[in-house]
Scaffold this motif. Sequence first.
Motif, PDB file in Angstrom:
ATOM      1  N   SER A 163      20.173  25.404  44.756  1.00 56.25           N
ATOM      2  CA  SER A 163      19.135  25.524  45.819  1.00 56.25           C
ATOM      3  C   SER A 163      18.141  26.447  45.310  1.00 56.25           C
ATOM      4  O   SER A 163      18.382  27.399  44.984  1.00 56.25           O
ATOM      5  CB  SER A 163      19.763  25.729  47.147  1.00 56.25           C
ATOM      6  N   ALA A 164      16.965  26.135  46.057  1.00 54.75           N
ATOM      7  CA  ALA A 164      16.091  27.104  46.132  1.00 54.75           C
ATOM      8  C   ALA A 164      15.476  27.542  47.401  1.00 54.75           C
ATOM      9  O   ALA A 164      15.498  26.861  48.398  1.00 54.75           O
ATOM     10  CB  ALA A 164      14.540  26.466  45.416  1.00 54.75           C
ATOM     11  N   PRO A 165      15.087  28.729  47.669  1.00 55.65           N
ATOM     12  CA  PRO A 165      14.582  29.147  48.950  1.00 55.65           C
ATOM     13  C   PRO A 165      13.174  28.406  49.439  1.00 55.65           C
ATOM     14  O   PRO A 165      12.561  27.875  48.669  1.00 55.65           O
ATOM     15  CB  PRO A 165      14.159  30.556  48.865  1.00 55.65           C
ATOM     16  N   GLU A 166      13.178  28.564  50.889  1.00 58.79           N
ATOM     17  CA  GLU A 166      11.888  27.844  51.489  1.00 58.79           C
ATOM     18  C   GLU A 166      10.934  29.046  51.098  1.00 58.79           C
ATOM     19  O   GLU A 166      11.187  30.175  51.171  1.00 58.79           O
ATOM     20  CB  GLU A 166      12.204  27.869  52.797  1.00 58.79           C
ATOM     21  N   ALA A 167       9.637  28.552  51.037  1.00 59.09           N
ATOM     22  CA  ALA A 167       8.480  29.400  50.676  1.00 59.09           C
ATOM     23  C   ALA A 167       7.279  28.563  51.502  1.00 59.09           C
ATOM     24  O   ALA A 167       6.997  27.561  51.573  1.00 59.09           O
ATOM     25  CB  ALA A 167       8.330  29.375  49.099  1.00 59.09           C
ATOM     26  N   THR A 168       6.446  29.737  51.708  1.00 65.29           N
ATOM     27  CA  THR A 168       5.223  29.331  52.451  1.00 65.29           C
ATOM     28  C   THR A 168       4.121  28.664  51.486  1.00 65.29           C
ATOM     29  O   THR A 168       3.419  28.002  51.900  1.00 65.29           O
ATOM     30  CB  THR A 168       4.594  30.332  53.249  1.00 65.29           C
ATOM     31  N   ALA A 169       4.141  28.970  50.219  1.00 71.23           N
ATOM     32  CA  ALA A 169       3.117  28.307  49.287  1.00 71.23           C
ATOM     33  C   ALA A 169       3.728  29.119  47.711  1.00 71.23           C
ATOM     34  O   ALA A 169       4.441  30.000  47.635  1.00 71.23           O
ATOM     35  CB  ALA A 169       1.966  28.985  49.418  1.00 71.23           C
ATOM     36  N   ASP A 170       3.154  28.453  46.674  1.00 71.80           N
ATOM     37  CA  ASP A 170       3.396  28.532  45.458  1.00 71.80           C
ATOM     38  C   ASP A 170       2.433  28.166  44.648  1.00 71.80           C
ATOM     39  O   ASP A 170       2.043  26.788  44.301  1.00 71.80           O
ATOM     40  CB  ASP A 170       4.747  27.906  44.843  1.00 71.80           C
ATOM     41  N   ASP A 171       1.762  29.066  43.884  1.00 68.05           N
ATOM     42  CA  ASP A 171       0.609  28.583  43.154  1.00 68.05           C
ATOM     43  C   ASP A 171       1.132  28.812  41.479  1.00 68.05           C
ATOM     44  O   ASP A 171       0.353  28.798  40.387  1.00 68.05           O
ATOM     45  CB  ASP A 171      -0.721  29.515  43.181  1.00 68.05           C
ATOM     46  N   GLY A 172       2.288  28.901  41.258  1.00 69.14           N
ATOM     47  CA  GLY A 172       2.832  28.905  39.843  1.00 69.14           C
ATOM     48  C   GLY A 172       2.906  30.364  39.423  1.00 69.14           C
ATOM     49  O   GLY A 172       3.455  30.681  38.467  1.00 69.14           O
ATOM     50  N   ASP A 173       2.385  31.447  39.940  1.00 72.11           N
ATOM     51  CA  ASP A 173       2.361  32.712  39.744  1.00 72.11           C
ATOM     52  C   ASP A 173       3.048  33.847  40.742  1.00 72.11           C
ATOM     53  O   ASP A 173       3.427  34.801  40.360  1.00 72.11           O
ATOM     54  CB  ASP A 173       0.868  33.007  39.394  1.00 72.11           C
ATOM     55  N   ALA A 174       2.566  33.574  42.023  1.00 70.15           N
ATOM     56  CA  ALA A 174       2.925  34.270  42.966  1.00 70.15           C
ATOM     57  C   ALA A 174       3.555  33.268  43.977  1.00 70.15           C
ATOM     58  O   ALA A 174       3.336  32.358  44.457  1.00 70.15           O
ATOM     59  CB  ALA A 174       2.082  35.054  43.715  1.00 70.15           C
ATOM     60  N   ILE A 175       4.636  33.730  44.815  1.00 69.93           N
ATOM     61  CA  ILE A 175       5.373  33.062  45.907  1.00 69.93           C
ATOM     62  C   ILE A 175       5.771  33.971  47.121  1.00 69.93           C
ATOM     63  O   ILE A 175       6.021  35.222  46.973  1.00 69.93           O
ATOM     64  CB  ILE A 175       6.513  32.309  45.368  1.00 69.93           C
ATOM     65  N   VAL A 176       5.578  33.484  48.243  1.00 71.33           N
ATOM     66  CA  VAL A 176       5.920  34.285  49.377  1.00 71.33           C
ATOM     67  C   VAL A 176       7.202  33.663  50.014  1.00 71.33           C
ATOM     68  O   VAL A 176       7.577  32.603  50.352  1.00 71.33           O
ATOM     69  CB  VAL A 176       4.837  34.406  50.386  1.00 71.33           C
ATOM     70  N   VAL A 177       8.090  34.299  50.134  1.00 70.22           N
ATOM     71  CA  VAL A 177       9.604  33.857  50.585  1.00 70.22           C
ATOM     72  C   VAL A 177       9.886  34.828  51.651  1.00 70.22           C
ATOM     73  O   VAL A 177       9.147  35.806  52.045  1.00 70.22           O
ATOM     74  CB  VAL A 177      10.692  34.007  49.525  1.00 70.22           C
ATOM     75  N   THR A 178      10.722  34.627  52.525  1.00 67.01           N
ATOM     76  CA  THR A 178      11.066  35.247  53.679  1.00 67.01           C
ATOM     77  C   THR A 178      12.600  35.514  53.798  1.00 67.01           C
ATOM     78  O   THR A 178      13.331  34.837  53.309  1.00 67.01           O
ATOM     79  CB  THR A 178      10.862  34.485  55.043  1.00 67.01           C
ATOM     80  N   GLY A 179      13.082  36.700  54.077  1.00 65.08           N
ATOM     81  CA  GLY A 179      14.367  37.062  54.143  1.00 65.08           C
ATOM     82  C   GLY A 179      14.929  37.612  52.786  1.00 65.08           C
ATOM     83  O   GLY A 179      14.485  37.299  51.757  1.00 65.08           O
ATOM     84  N   VAL A 222      11.982  40.119  44.176  1.00 64.53           N
ATOM     85  CA  VAL A 222      10.884  39.362  44.877  1.00 64.53           C
ATOM     86  C   VAL A 222      10.882  39.735  46.430  1.00 64.53           C
ATOM     87  O   VAL A 222      11.794  40.434  46.999  1.00 64.53           O
ATOM     88  CB  VAL A 222      11.094  37.764  44.994  1.00 64.53           C
ATOM     89  N   ALA A 223       9.674  39.986  46.928  1.00 59.46           N
ATOM     90  CA  ALA A 223       9.557  40.712  48.192  1.00 59.46           C
ATOM     91  C   ALA A 223      10.141  39.659  49.063  1.00 59.46           C
ATOM     92  O   ALA A 223      10.134  38.493  49.086  1.00 59.46           O
ATOM     93  CB  ALA A 223       7.954  40.882  48.553  1.00 59.46           C
ATOM     94  N   GLN A 224      10.980  40.552  50.260  1.00 63.09           N
ATOM     95  CA  GLN A 224      11.534  39.549  51.420  1.00 63.09           C
ATOM     96  C   GLN A 224      10.466  38.891  52.104  1.00 63.09           C
ATOM     97  O   GLN A 224      10.879  38.089  52.757  1.00 63.09           O
ATOM     98  CB  GLN A 224      12.355  40.698  51.924  1.00 63.09           C
ATOM     99  N   ASP A 225       9.273  39.635  52.101  1.00 60.91           N
ATOM    100  CA  ASP A 225       8.233  39.042  52.892  1.00 60.91           C
ATOM    101  C   ASP A 225       6.766  39.772  52.464  1.00 60.91           C
ATOM    102  O   ASP A 225       7.164  40.529  51.550  1.00 60.91           O
ATOM    103  CB  ASP A 225       8.530  39.082  54.411  1.00 60.91           C
ATOM    104  N   ILE A 226       5.683  39.653  53.010  1.00 62.32           N
ATOM    105  CA  ILE A 226       4.633  40.279  52.567  1.00 62.32           C
ATOM    106  C   ILE A 226       4.840  41.827  52.997  1.00 62.32           C
ATOM    107  O   ILE A 226       4.913  42.121  53.964  1.00 62.32           O
ATOM    108  CB  ILE A 226       3.458  39.468  53.354  1.00 62.32           C
ATOM    109  N   GLY A 227       4.429  42.372  51.735  1.00 66.10           N
ATOM    110  CA  GLY A 227       4.797  43.840  51.912  1.00 66.10           C
ATOM    111  C   GLY A 227       5.964  44.606  51.990  1.00 66.10           C
ATOM    112  O   GLY A 227       6.214  45.481  52.667  1.00 66.10           O
ATOM    113  N   ARG A 228       7.179  43.704  51.773  1.00 65.46           N
ATOM    114  CA  ARG A 228       8.414  44.012  51.726  1.00 65.46           C
ATOM    115  C   ARG A 228       9.367  43.833  50.893  1.00 65.46           C
ATOM    116  O   ARG A 228      10.448  42.928  50.727  1.00 65.46           O
ATOM    117  CB  ARG A 228       8.999  43.377  52.864  1.00 65.46           C
ATOM    118  N   LEU A 229       9.139  44.439  49.722  1.00 66.30           N
ATOM    119  CA  LEU A 229      10.181  44.625  48.729  1.00 66.30           C
ATOM    120  C   LEU A 229      11.660  45.616  49.184  1.00 66.30           C
ATOM    121  O   LEU A 229      11.240  46.257  50.042  1.00 66.30           O
ATOM    122  CB  LEU A 229       9.640  45.598  47.402  1.00 66.30           C
ATOM    123  N   PRO A 230      12.604  45.397  48.594  1.00 68.91           N
ATOM    124  CA  PRO A 230      13.851  45.858  49.139  1.00 68.91           C
ATOM    125  C   PRO A 230      14.117  47.326  49.103  1.00 68.91           C
ATOM    126  O   PRO A 230      15.133  47.850  49.831  1.00 68.91           O
ATOM    127  CB  PRO A 230      14.917  45.095  48.453  1.00 68.91           C
TER     128      PRO A 230
END
Length: 928
Positions: A33-49, A72-80
């Motif tokens: 399975s893959a995580p949900e994402a708000t968008a993906d342009d092939g180079d960057a992706i924003v995921v949540t959680g 991968v950042a857990q959300d915008i500006g949120r590396l672990p």
Amino acid sequence: MRSNDRRHRAALLGVAGAAALLASQAAHAQDVSAPEATADDGDAIVVTGVRGSLERAADIKRDAAQVLDSIVAQDIGRLPDPTTAAALQRVPGVQVSVNRNNELGDVRVRGLPDVLTTVNGREIFTTTGRKFDLNDLPAEALSRIDAYKSQTPDLIEGGLAGVIDLKLNKPFSFTKPTIVASARSNWAARAEAFNPQFGALATDRWDTGIGEIGVLVNATWSRNDYRRDQTTLSGLRSTAAAPLNTAGYMVPNILQNFPEEGRLERTQVNAALQWQASPALLFYADGLYTRSRDRGVHYGANVQPFTTNVSLTDATSSGDCFRARVTAAGQNPTIQTDAAGNRTLQPHTVQNLCYLESGTFNNIVVNQTTQARDIVQENKLIAGGASFEQGGWKADLDVSYQTSKSDRTLIIADIGQRLSSLTITPDVNGIPQFTVPGDQLLSTANLSMRNSFQQQFGLTEGDLFAAKVDVERELGGFLSKLRVGGRYARRAADSYQVNLNTALPGGNIGTATEARAVLVSNTGLPSSFLSIGAPAPGIDGGQRFYVPNPDYLLSDEGQDALRAYVGLPLGRPDFQKVRQFNAEEDTFAAYAEIDYEVALGGTATLDGVVGGRYVRTERDITTFVATNGGFDPLTASTTDQDFLPTATARLRFQNGLQARLGYSRSIRRPEFGDLNPAVTLSLSNNPFVQSSGSAGNPDLRQQESDSYDATLEYYFRGGYIAVAGYYREISDRVINGAANETFNGVDYSVTRPRNLGSATLKGIEISGQYFLDFLPGPLSGLGVQGAFTLADSKIGGDDPLAGNPLQGVSKYNFTSGLLYEKGGLSGRLVYTYRSKYFESDQTGSISVRPIAEGQEGEVFVPTLLSYVRPAGRLDFSVGYDINPALRLDVGGTNILRNRTKEYLGQSFAVFQGFYDETSYTIGLRVRL
């Protein structure tokens, strides 16, 4: 030490248990399975959680053509983790260490520091170096980090160990207008300071008459008040030498206590514009600016047992003893070569010496020093390009220009006095401790000016223009894709330095000229010249002491007052031609690679990449040598041509199992400073500190590595488990070593780089993660994460270090983590462990050292290395989504209060210890 070993074994068993659990659960899971994402342009992706970011990272690892791990950042500006290096320490095979600012740095991939750093695929560096200071780009600015451990032809060359690509956010990664703001307070326990941190990101995209346009701006600012204290036992000497005249022991030449404190401010701004001019054509422009200012001070309460009229009493042996060759001065003998080329050792005797368990020095001299620094560092990067994709064709053009500049000021002034006594206990849980009776260090009555006034100013600058083009064609059939490309890069590096070490008027306490020493109170310098420095944890558990005031030393007024006192012209001195170098480097690269893919019976696929990269590098480096009445330029030129082949194969099964095999060759170009052919010398005016020097090596060869990789990976719902093996053959490995050299009758310890010849590095990486969905209720949010790395290295050839491991390579490294995400609550508890590693080559030092039976008459200097002791760190973070727009989080790093400890040789004799920071953080984040 034994209790630490038990904790480490327990943590290692935890990793093994996690791996077993992963394997057992994998047997019951088949789909990926893959995580949900708000968008993906092939180079960057924003995921949540937490879970989404880990699963996205697993997807990237699975689909990559190379051996790759991502964060991968857990959300915008949120590396672990709070910093880029801290985040990378969780990656299998990556090792880090603590830097002067008490932050994690010195990122090594599979034990090697020779990493190429890129930002959105573009090479980036710091001033005249090959590496980029990762702490200049905060983790908060990144959407993702890719750590490439093997090379493919399309990657920029220069990363012997691999490539770390830092990905910034882009506007087309968002589907709607977004504003994110964050505020954080970080409590530094050792510095006893609250440090603020702020960040903001705004982005939007619009449909216009000329196509869709997106704009993004991101900015961060932080302040870090830091402390990192250090205690060092420098240069072991026999106590049989004067003035101690007590046979049977060895004590340090200098007992060094270095409280370190300062303030580091960082500013970062990046912006991006994307314009989709047509469905096939995209234009873009990016900009990045970073600035840091480190205003700090390195204090020293440095005790010198081998000054006049000092005695040693109440000495007790630790029971750790050995036979050593010793000169009349109590030092290790060096090799002397006469005019005919005959080699002999300095005159010496053989003595039986023991480390001290404790001892008291009477009437001892202490040097109370201040090394005040002010370093401003800036990086600027602008870039733009276009991407075209249509009908199976894809073409990319990218042009970039970067500048990097560092302006450095270092002012050093010494004062000193005699203490009635000082008692040393060299090993208190791995760090030396000292006791000084009374408040002698808080008295100014007996303080004298000492040694010298040192001024060091430096300006280093670098710039890089790069242009590259990549063309890709979908082929279909067995040969699925063809990629070709080229890159031109022009790099310049300039270094300007001045280093003045001026003796003070009068005499020096602790020497024959002590009677002429000038009391600080008699110099005419203002009272603001002195201040009380930071506590020294190695003296009475935190004793303060008087030192030259760092603010006074960094002020124009203070510097001019000291220049006048020592008889120098007023004003900042001019740069010295003999310390200058200017370098230019042109690189031409072209590559071709072809992807292949074969279906095997409908249940498996064999695919991979075959290709190569051709690189030509032309380099000129110029310095200046003094001549009668002027300076003559001295230029060294080199040209390197390399072909870097790559071949990979991956066998993929539909059930999530895959295996890889790969071969690649990589290179690392020499540092510009290491190629500088000039010798620069620094005459010491401290009679107990050896004069030093440095020199480059214009014949230094670039390093090459042939790397072989094999992996077995299994991806399943909620997790994965992977095993990787690697083997590297490294040629012309570079190391810096010091040796005694004589110039105009004065002995200097001159550090030069050299090629080791050959080395091998092999190892195994085991990693995995799994979320325990099968558990009931809130427990179903639990997850586990673990990684274990074995890195076995060995220096070959006939180098003096042959047979030893590579510098900085820990043989064992592991991470064990507990994860949670459910109902808006998320958290991580992670323990990271690193085994011992060889830190520095002390062979050229004055330290006495063991010799074996029968070696007494051999003309050689035994190798002497320092090692960092094994250690672990425990970090945690907990966050809660108060509502969809507001999140609160808390965290802590190094909460077990680990310290970095070093020992000398194989006898575990204490060498030095560092007090690492423990920090706690609370932050609030708003997303609109």
